[in-house]
Design a protein around this motif. Structure first.
Motif, PDB file in Angstrom:
ATOM      1  N   UNK A  55       0.526  -1.074   0.484  1.00  0.00           N
ATOM      2  CA  UNK A  55       0.068  -0.170  -0.378  1.00  0.00           C
ATOM      3  C   UNK A  55       1.114   0.842  -0.189  1.00  0.00           C
ATOM      4  N   UNK A  56       1.808   1.243   0.675  1.00  0.00           N
ATOM      5  CA  UNK A  56       3.125   2.411   0.657  1.00  0.00           C
ATOM      6  C   UNK A  56       3.471   3.195  -0.128  1.00  0.00           C
ATOM      7  N   UNK A  57       3.813   1.457  -1.137  1.00  0.00           N
ATOM      8  CA  UNK A  57       4.030   1.764  -2.255  1.00  0.00           C
ATOM      9  C   UNK A  57       3.778   1.703  -3.556  1.00  0.00           C
ATOM     10  N   UNK A  58       2.914   1.840  -3.790  1.00  0.00           N
ATOM     11  CA  UNK A  58       1.662   1.659  -5.002  1.00  0.00           C
ATOM     12  C   UNK A  58       0.383   2.127  -4.521  1.00  0.00           C
ATOM     13  N   UNK A  59      -0.084   2.384  -3.734  1.00  0.00           N
ATOM     14  CA  UNK A  59      -1.225   3.316  -3.179  1.00  0.00           C
ATOM     15  C   UNK A  59      -2.443   2.028  -2.861  1.00  0.00           C
ATOM     16  N   UNK A  93     -11.318  -5.545  -5.065  1.00  0.00           N
ATOM     17  CA  UNK A  93     -10.621  -4.089  -3.406  1.00  0.00           C
ATOM     18  C   UNK A  93     -10.489  -3.486  -4.389  1.00  0.00           C
ATOM     19  N   UNK A  94      -9.668  -3.925  -5.189  1.00  0.00           N
ATOM     20  CA  UNK A  94      -9.129  -1.639  -5.805  1.00  0.00           C
ATOM     21  C   UNK A  94      -9.655  -1.005  -7.505  1.00  0.00           C
ATOM     22  N   UNK A  95     -11.225  -1.524  -7.532  1.00  0.00           N
ATOM     23  CA  UNK A  95     -11.469  -1.942  -8.271  1.00  0.00           C
ATOM     24  C   UNK A  95     -12.542  -0.243  -7.657  1.00  0.00           C
ATOM     25  N   UNK A 150      -4.163  -0.996  -2.616  1.00  0.00           N
ATOM     26  CA  UNK A 150      -4.654  -2.216  -1.458  1.00  0.00           C
ATOM     27  C   UNK A 150      -4.775  -3.733  -1.458  1.00  0.00           C
ATOM     28  N   UNK A 151      -3.710  -4.619  -0.827  1.00  0.00           N
ATOM     29  CA  UNK A 151      -3.208  -5.410  -0.176  1.00  0.00           C
ATOM     30  C   UNK A 151      -4.842  -6.306   0.032  1.00  0.00           C
ATOM     31  N   UNK A 152      -4.364  -7.700  -0.489  1.00  0.00           N
ATOM     32  CA  UNK A 152      -5.549  -8.580   0.082  1.00  0.00           C
ATOM     33  C   UNK A 152      -5.679  -8.569   1.985  1.00  0.00           C
ATOM     34  N   UNK A 153      -4.583  -7.489   2.857  1.00  0.00           N
ATOM     35  CA  UNK A 153      -4.462  -8.381   4.065  1.00  0.00           C
ATOM     36  C   UNK A 153      -4.353  -6.957   4.604  1.00  0.00           C
ATOM     37  N   UNK A 154      -4.597  -5.694   3.770  1.00  0.00           N
ATOM     38  CA  UNK A 154      -5.286  -3.886   4.216  1.00  0.00           C
ATOM     39  C   UNK A 154      -6.387  -4.183   4.904  1.00  0.00           C
ATOM     40  N   UNK A 155      -5.987  -3.376   6.164  1.00  0.00           N
ATOM     41  CA  UNK A 155      -7.506  -2.993   7.056  1.00  0.00           C
ATOM     42  C   UNK A 155      -7.913  -4.413   8.177  1.00  0.00           C
ATOM     43  N   UNK A 156      -6.510  -5.148   7.832  1.00  0.00           N
ATOM     44  CA  UNK A 156      -6.749  -6.351   8.253  1.00  0.00           C
ATOM     45  C   UNK A 156      -6.193  -6.317  10.268  1.00  0.00           C
ATOM     46  N   UNK A 157      -5.730  -5.985  10.363  1.00  0.00           N
ATOM     47  CA  UNK A 157      -5.831  -5.245  11.942  1.00  0.00           C
ATOM     48  C   UNK A 157      -6.387  -4.499  12.358  1.00  0.00           C
TER      49      UNK A 157
END
Lengths: 149, 174
Positions: A56-60, A140-142, A62-69
């Motif tokens: 997320x930091x480099x591409x902006x 989730x990025x669409x 969302x990866x499948x784990x983003x928001x997981x925490x």
């Protein structure tokens, strides 16, 4: 059967089995409790002392784990809807990971060679998981994705 | 000389058994190659696959293993191609681990596609094992392990590198 052999006189007694199991298991449990405890009292949406996602930091994106925490924090506080909003995949994986962790600790405790309790899942389910994961990563990025974050 | 071997299973010491029985248990997957074994003369318990004489599977026939193949043996009795007597220990009978959860966690936590490769191999472990292809299942298991490990190591290395860079930048700016 084994016990009856104790009486045979000439037998050399094997040394005591190394028993690191309980120590390692307690160590794993202690670290898990500390981590979950820290998460319970620190909302990742407000605190910055959490690992950031580099994808997320480099591409902006969302990866499948983003928001997981944040989803785990919401789950710990019983807010299932919010957890799904943050990351539905994390909510799906959480019970699987919990089951795996419990199985693993049990095996470590008993000194078993660590094996896997997921080998008898139908292959289709595993394939489905891989496809769902990939689809979720892209989906989730669409633009039309209905949930957060 | 005593042919008495002890082995650890489920955290308990079992035995004694003969070396032939112990080999058989490993080949059948009743115990795994990493299981601890002990016999008279050994200082401590050792993993079975590190013990010379256990590290190779039992001879294919019940005849003396030293006896050479009799000449003029009909081809029907020859070993099938690929069935080398020095294959690594396999745990036929027991399902090899498929590293499914490790692969999922690597995908989610490290945000790297290697985890997905691991999940695909995990599916192969299950389908091949359930189809009776134990050798294929073990190969897939090894691949699943490899890819989840690659994902984990890449994830840790990249995170540590970036974290270090951020600290350097922060220090340089202050």
């Amino acid at each position: 059967m084994e016990l009856s052999n104790i009486h045979s006189a000439a037998r050399i007694v094997p040394p005591a089995l190394p028993r690191r199991g309980p120590f390692m298991a307690i160590l794993i449990i202690a670290i898990s409790v500390l981590a979950v405890g820290y998460l319970y009292f620190h909302n990742p949406a407000e605190h910055h002392l959490f690992p950031t996602c580099l994808f997320h930091y480099f591409t902006g994106l969302q990866c499948p784990g983003c928001g997981g925490t944040r989803a785990a924090y919401a789950l710990l506080h019983g807010r299932l809807g919010l957890a799904i909003w943050y990351n539905p995949l994390a909510v799906l994986v959480a019970p699987i990971a919990l089951l795996w962790g419990v199985d693993r600790v049990r095996r470590v405790w008993r000194g078993d060679v660590v094996s896997n309790c997921f080998t008898h899942i139908p292959p289709r389910v595993v394939w489905g998981l891989a496809i769902f994961l990939t689809a979720f990563w892209i989906g989730r990025n669409l633009p039309g994705y209905p949930l957060g974050p | 000389m005593a042919d008495q071997w002890y082995y650890a299973h489920g955290g308990q010491q079992l035995g004694p058994v003969t070396i032939a029985e112990l080999r058989q248990k490993i080949v059948w997957g009743e115990i795994q190659p990493q299981a601890l074994v002990w016999t008279e003369g050994m200082a401590t318990w050792q993993a079975a696959h590190t013990v010379a004489g256990l590290a190779t599977p039992a001879p294919q026939t019940t005849q003396s293993p030293q006896s050479p193949q009799p000449p003029g043996m009909p081809p029907a009795y020859a070993a099938p191609p690929g069935a080398s007597p020095y294959q690594p220990l396999s745990y036929q009978g027991a399902a090899p681990p498929n590293y499914l959860v490790q692969s999922i966690l690597v995908t989610i936590c490290c945000c790297l596609p290697f985890g997905i490769v691991g999940i695909v191999y995990a599916a192969q472990v299950n389908s091949k094992f359930q189809g009776g292809d134990h050798a294929g299942a073990q190969l897939a298991s090894a691949n699943a392990k490899r890819w989840s490990m690659i994902g984990l190591i890449c994830g840790i290395v990249i995170n540590v590198l970036v974290f270090g860079l951020q600290i350097v930048v922060a220090v340089a700016n202050s």
